[in-house]
Design a protein around this motif. Structure first.
Motif, PDB file in Angstrom:
ATOM      1  N   VAL A 118       0.834  -1.203   0.000  1.00  0.00           N
ATOM      2  CA  VAL A 118       0.000   0.000   0.000  1.00  0.00           C
ATOM      3  C   VAL A 118       0.867   1.250   0.000  1.00  0.00           C
ATOM      4  O   VAL A 118       0.661   2.188  -0.785  1.00  0.00           O
ATOM      5  CB  VAL A 118      -0.969  -0.001   1.195  1.00  0.00           C
ATOM      6  N   ALA A 119       1.860   1.287   0.900  1.00  0.00           N
ATOM      7  CA  ALA A 119       2.775   2.431   0.934  1.00  0.00           C
ATOM      8  C   ALA A 119       3.539   2.569  -0.373  1.00  0.00           C
ATOM      9  O   ALA A 119       3.760   3.683  -0.871  1.00  0.00           O
ATOM     10  CB  ALA A 119       3.748   2.283   2.105  1.00  0.00           C
ATOM     11  N   LEU A 120       3.920   1.439  -0.949  1.00  0.00           N
ATOM     12  CA  LEU A 120       4.636   1.460  -2.223  1.00  0.00           C
ATOM     13  C   LEU A 120       3.761   2.038  -3.329  1.00  0.00           C
ATOM     14  O   LEU A 120       4.233   2.800  -4.187  1.00  0.00           O
ATOM     15  CB  LEU A 120       5.085   0.040  -2.583  1.00  0.00           C
ATOM     16  N   TYR A 121       2.485   1.715  -3.301  1.00  0.00           N
ATOM     17  CA  TYR A 121       1.566   2.236  -4.311  1.00  0.00           C
ATOM     18  C   TYR A 121       1.499   3.761  -4.254  1.00  0.00           C
ATOM     19  O   TYR A 121       1.601   4.439  -5.282  1.00  0.00           O
ATOM     20  CB  TYR A 121       0.176   1.640  -4.111  1.00  0.00           C
ATOM     21  N   GLU A 126       3.054   9.081  -6.627  1.00  0.00           N
ATOM     22  CA  GLU A 126       3.560  10.452  -6.561  1.00  0.00           C
ATOM     23  C   GLU A 126       4.510  10.763  -7.706  1.00  0.00           C
ATOM     24  O   GLU A 126       4.637  11.915  -8.119  1.00  0.00           O
ATOM     25  CB  GLU A 126       4.274  10.681  -5.219  1.00  0.00           C
ATOM     26  N   VAL A 127       5.190   9.747  -8.221  1.00  0.00           N
ATOM     27  CA  VAL A 127       6.137   9.969  -9.323  1.00  0.00           C
ATOM     28  C   VAL A 127       5.598   9.451 -10.656  1.00  0.00           C
ATOM     29  O   VAL A 127       6.337   9.333 -11.626  1.00  0.00           O
ATOM     30  CB  VAL A 127       7.499   9.320  -9.002  1.00  0.00           C
ATOM     31  N   GLY A 128       4.309   9.114 -10.691  1.00  0.00           N
ATOM     32  CA  GLY A 128       3.678   8.715 -11.937  1.00  0.00           C
ATOM     33  C   GLY A 128       4.049   7.338 -12.437  1.00  0.00           C
ATOM     34  O   GLY A 128       4.050   7.100 -13.658  1.00  0.00           O
ATOM     35  N   LEU A 129       4.357   6.405 -11.528  1.00  0.00           N
ATOM     36  CA  LEU A 129       4.781   5.071 -11.951  1.00  0.00           C
ATOM     37  C   LEU A 129       3.759   3.988 -11.633  1.00  0.00           C
ATOM     38  O   LEU A 129       4.071   2.801 -11.729  1.00  0.00           O
ATOM     39  CB  LEU A 129       6.124   4.713 -11.288  1.00  0.00           C
ATOM     40  N   GLY A 135       7.114   0.960 -13.301  1.00  0.00           N
ATOM     41  CA  GLY A 135       6.900   0.904 -11.864  1.00  0.00           C
ATOM     42  C   GLY A 135       6.914  -0.517 -11.332  1.00  0.00           C
ATOM     43  O   GLY A 135       7.527  -0.798 -10.300  1.00  0.00           O
ATOM     44  N   VAL A 136       6.245  -1.433 -12.027  1.00  0.00           N
ATOM     45  CA  VAL A 136       6.207  -2.830 -11.595  1.00  0.00           C
ATOM     46  C   VAL A 136       7.594  -3.459 -11.681  1.00  0.00           C
ATOM     47  O   VAL A 136       8.027  -4.194 -10.784  1.00  0.00           O
ATOM     48  CB  VAL A 136       5.193  -3.622 -12.437  1.00  0.00           C
ATOM     49  N   ILE A 137       8.312  -3.176 -12.762  1.00  0.00           N
ATOM     50  CA  ILE A 137       9.650  -3.742 -12.944  1.00  0.00           C
ATOM     51  C   ILE A 137      10.588  -3.282 -11.829  1.00  0.00           C
ATOM     52  O   ILE A 137      11.306  -4.093 -11.217  1.00  0.00           O
ATOM     53  CB  ILE A 137      10.209  -3.350 -14.321  1.00  0.00           C
ATOM     54  N   LEU A 138      10.595  -1.989 -11.545  1.00  0.00           N
ATOM     55  CA  LEU A 138      11.465  -1.473 -10.491  1.00  0.00           C
ATOM     56  C   LEU A 138      11.063  -2.016  -9.120  1.00  0.00           C
ATOM     57  O   LEU A 138      11.922  -2.350  -8.295  1.00  0.00           O
ATOM     58  CB  LEU A 138      11.426   0.052 -10.492  1.00  0.00           C
ATOM     59  N   ALA A 139       9.764  -2.104  -8.877  1.00  0.00           N
ATOM     60  CA  ALA A 139       9.292  -2.603  -7.580  1.00  0.00           C
ATOM     61  C   ALA A 139       9.669  -4.073  -7.386  1.00  0.00           C
ATOM     62  O   ALA A 139      10.151  -4.467  -6.309  1.00  0.00           O
ATOM     63  CB  ALA A 139       7.780  -2.424  -7.473  1.00  0.00           C
ATOM     64  N   GLU A 140       9.476  -4.891  -8.407  1.00  0.00           N
ATOM     65  CA  GLU A 140       9.825  -6.308  -8.291  1.00  0.00           C
ATOM     66  C   GLU A 140      11.325  -6.492  -8.117  1.00  0.00           C
ATOM     67  O   GLU A 140      11.778  -7.300  -7.293  1.00  0.00           O
ATOM     68  CB  GLU A 140       9.330  -7.076  -9.518  1.00  0.00           C
ATOM     69  N   ALA A 141      12.115  -5.764  -8.900  1.00  0.00           N
ATOM     70  CA  ALA A 141      13.574  -5.881  -8.773  1.00  0.00           C
ATOM     71  C   ALA A 141      14.032  -5.529  -7.359  1.00  0.00           C
ATOM     72  O   ALA A 141      14.901  -6.193  -6.789  1.00  0.00           O
ATOM     73  CB  ALA A 141      14.255  -4.979  -9.802  1.00  0.00           C
TER      74      ALA A 141
END
Length: 271
Positions: A118-121, A126-129, A135-141
């Motif tokens: 939730v916090a990650l979302y 805020e940065v449009g990802l 956004g998903v790629i960076l978050a998973e990595a």
């Protein structure tokens, strides 16, 4: 001695049966015509391969599989490269604060995705990802980093120091030592990590469900969740959709089976 060997083989056979029987049930169910009523394991009177085509069409798996492949293709190399560099820095270069950083990565293994999604979302929004592949790629990595760094750090820690010292005496710099000395003998570990990353990225459900609002841009597992809600009573169609989603993982594992098992065995022996 013979009794112990027989017991081990018996346990392995029992575990194999426990895994293969449910899988065989899914395969047999998928080969029934769509809408057929099933009762346990049953061999279809007529093998209906059309069920897979129907599940593919109704589940919009063309877009879902494309999204899954796109995300995994970028996540795996990105995460593997970062984990390898970080593991090398902590185990071999022993950068300043490497003990604290190693402890932080180990603690990251205990952090469930449900706590931070939730916090990650909101942070990515805020940065449009959000609703974005990037956004998903960076978050998973980032989420895969704790295990990857721990895995590669453990591997590099078991490399003989004499080998690294000999390369440095020959004038090799840090990146040359990594690229020309360590990586050629680290392919089993790297391959194992790559296969694990692919499996985790492909199976990622909650993160994609929260980050991706566009149904056409979601991945196959998240799309399967919606598919199950729509066709709860059509068991053959659900079974076919499940097999479609897990097929890439099975293919990747079969292709890299030897390297994967070698990497796991090597880590177990050294650990």
């Amino acid at each position: 001695m013979r009794g112990g060997v027989s017991l081990r083989y018996g346990v392995l056979v029992l575990l194999a049966v426990m895994v293969l029987v449910p899988f065989a049930g899914i395969v047999l169910a998928a080969l029934h015509p769509s809408g057929a009523q099933l009762d346990g394991l049953s061999i279809p009177d007529r093998w209906s391969w059309e069920t897979f085509a129907l599940a593919w069409e109704r589940g919009n798996f063309t877009n879902l599989m494309r999204s899954s492949v796109l995300i995994a293709v970028f996540v795996v190399p990105l995460a593997v490269v970062m984990a390898t560099l970080a593991g090398y820095g902590l185990a071999v270069l022993r950068v300043w604060g490497h003990r604290t950083l190693s402890f932080a990565f180990v603690m990251g293994l205990t952090l469930p995705i449900e706590v931070i999604v939730v916090a990650l979302y909101f942070n990515l929004r805020e940065v449009g990802l959000t609703d974005s592949y990037v956004g998903v790629i960076l978050a998973e990595a980032a989420l895969f980093m704790p295990f990857g760094v721990y895995w590669m750090q453990t591997h590099f820690s078991n490399v003989p120091e004499e080998l690294i010292e000999a390369a440095r005496i020959d004038g090799a710099r840090d990146l040359v030592v990594l690229a020309r000395v360590l990586l050629p003998i680290s392919w089993p570990a790297v391959t194992t990590l790559s296969v694990l990353y692919f499996m985790w990225s492909w199976n990622q459900f909650m993160l994609v469900l929260v980050m991706m609002q566009d149904p056409d841009r979601r991945t196959a597992p998240s799309g399967l969740g919606l598919f199950v809600g729509q066709y709860t009573t059509d068991i053959p169609l659900l079974a076919a959709a499940c097999l479609i989603v897990i097929a890439p993982i099975v293919v990747v594992y079969l292709v890299f089976q030897r390297s994967f098992v070698s990497g796991i065995t090597q880590g177990a022996i050294k650990g």
